[in-house]
Write a protein that holds these residues in place. Structure first.
Motif, PDB file in Angstrom:
ATOM      1  N   HIS A 129       0.680  -1.061   0.176  1.00  0.00           N
ATOM      2  CA  HIS A 129      -0.090   0.147   0.049  1.00  0.00           C
ATOM      3  C   HIS A 129       0.777   1.227   0.014  1.00  0.00           C
ATOM      4  O   HIS A 129       0.539   2.200  -0.622  1.00  0.00           O
ATOM      5  CB  HIS A 129      -0.962   0.090   1.043  1.00  0.00           C
ATOM      6  N   LYS A 130       2.006   1.436   0.730  1.00  0.00           N
ATOM      7  CA  LYS A 130       2.743   2.492   0.734  1.00  0.00           C
ATOM      8  C   LYS A 130       3.624   2.676  -0.367  1.00  0.00           C
ATOM      9  O   LYS A 130       3.887   3.808  -0.925  1.00  0.00           O
ATOM     10  CB  LYS A 130       3.757   2.332   2.059  1.00  0.00           C
ATOM     11  N   TYR A 131       3.951   1.490  -1.036  1.00  0.00           N
ATOM     12  CA  TYR A 131       4.572   1.661  -2.306  1.00  0.00           C
ATOM     13  C   TYR A 131       3.694   2.291  -3.408  1.00  0.00           C
ATOM     14  O   TYR A 131       3.960   2.952  -4.187  1.00  0.00           O
ATOM     15  CB  TYR A 131       5.262   0.461  -2.752  1.00  0.00           C
TER      16      TYR A 131
END
Length: 347
Positions: A296-298
């Motif tokens: 998700h962060k990527y």
């Protein structure tokens, strides 16, 4: 001069990003029993990154071209590199890397380019893969890293108004090697940086360009220092200006639709229009940062832009006047919706 068809040369170059290079070298069509030509080059490179990352870089080095064919290139580079901060306002991460280090690496490049033009491609494909192994010189000051880049392009003709759809994806990763490499960091100058005014269609070699974002205008960053006021005890305080530190994993992608304009005088000069969309991500992996990187962060790390413009191609470079609209940016990114000028060369 030596009677073997050797070619001696020297050059002086200055770039808009305040990059200056002086070099001299020799190329030998045949050296001993080697089938491929051999080249040797001495260079002095000076780069000013004070505006973006609060340091200046000077590199003096020797480069040896071992193999050079149509599709393959193998070279060895030995350089002495110095990073300085004349402003004394660099962020903590930049100050940790100031000083001298030794750069010793092997670089292999595989390239194939079947496009009908590198300035205005309307048919064909291109692929470049670059691999580097740094730190092969037995010296503790030698920078140790493994770096891999690739760049893939494809041009599809649409059959009307000389229209063509160009798509491309590029990526790169750099990691240190040796004892405790998971806790180590990559040298600031060897990291990936995104942004700038180069055309993604014309520039082939790796993830660099993201239209609408300024040079070194996205990715991990830290606040700079600034001189405190007279009433403060500390000599330096945190500044609102930031140093962009680059990343260890970079990915960019673009789609570009080019087409002829209705005016004949413009078509005769090969001046044409285009519409584009681009996206890119730049993240840190070293110093155990990969532990905090989820899918998700990527996904959220990607920035996006789109726009349209006018292209003036010449035999030496490609000039673009674009209107860029920023679709997604992060808080500290340097990006701007508006008109942007771009000059790119395929050389």
């Amino acid at each position: 001069m030596l009677g073997y068809g050797d070619n001696w040369y020297n050059s002086l170059s200055y770039g808009w990003d305040q990059t200056t290079e002086v070099s001299a070298g020799v190329s030998l069509p045949r050296f001993m029993r080697l089938v491929n030509p051999v080249t040797a080059r001495l260079s002095l490179l000076s780069q000013d990154w004070l505006k973006f990352t609060s340091y200046k870089e000077q590199t003096m080095g020797l480069s040896l071209g071992i193999i050079s064919t149509r599709n393959h290139d193998l070279a060895y580079n030995l350089s002495w590199r110095t990073l300085t901060d004349p402003s004394q306002l660099a962020s903590t991460s930049v100050r940790r890397q100031l000083g001298h280090n030794l750069l010793s690496h092997l670089k292999y490049t595989f390239k194939i380019d079947k496009r009908n033009s590198s300035v205005r491609p309307t048919n064909g494909f291109a692929f470049v893969s670059t691999s580097q192994l740094g730190g092969i010189f037995p010296d503790p000051r030698s920078v140790r890293y493994i770096r891999q880049e690739f760049d893939l392009r494809y041009a599809l003709p649409l059959g009307f108004a000389r229209a063509a759809l160009n798509v491309g994806v590029a990526g790169g990763v750099i990691l240190p090697w040796g004892n405790g490499f998971l806790n180590s960091r990559v040298s600031l100058s060897d990291r990936f940086f995104l942004g700038g005014n180069s055309s993604p269609v014309c520039t082939l070699g790796g993830p660099t360009s993201l239209l609408g974002f300024k040079t070194r205008g996205l990715g991990p960053s830290e606040p700079r220092r600034e001189v405190g006021s007279k009433g403060e005890d500390a000599g330096f305080v945190t500044s609102s200006e930031r140093d962009f530190l680059g990343g260890d994993l970079a990915v960019t992608a673009f789609a570009d639709l080019s087409f002829d304009l209705p005016l004949k005088v413009l078509r005769d000069c090969n001046i044409h229009g285009h519409a584009f969309a681009s996206a890119g991500s730049l993240v840190k992996l070293t110093e155990n940062s990969f532990r905090d990187l989820s899918f998700h962060k990527y996904h959220e790390s990607f920035r996006r832009s789109a726009g349209f413009g006018l292209i003036v191609p010449t035999t030496l470079f490609r000039m673009e006047v674009n209107y860029c609209y920023i679709l997604k940016q992060h808080e500290h990114d340097r990006a701007k919706t508006g008109v942007q000028f771009s000059f790119s060369s395929p050389i």
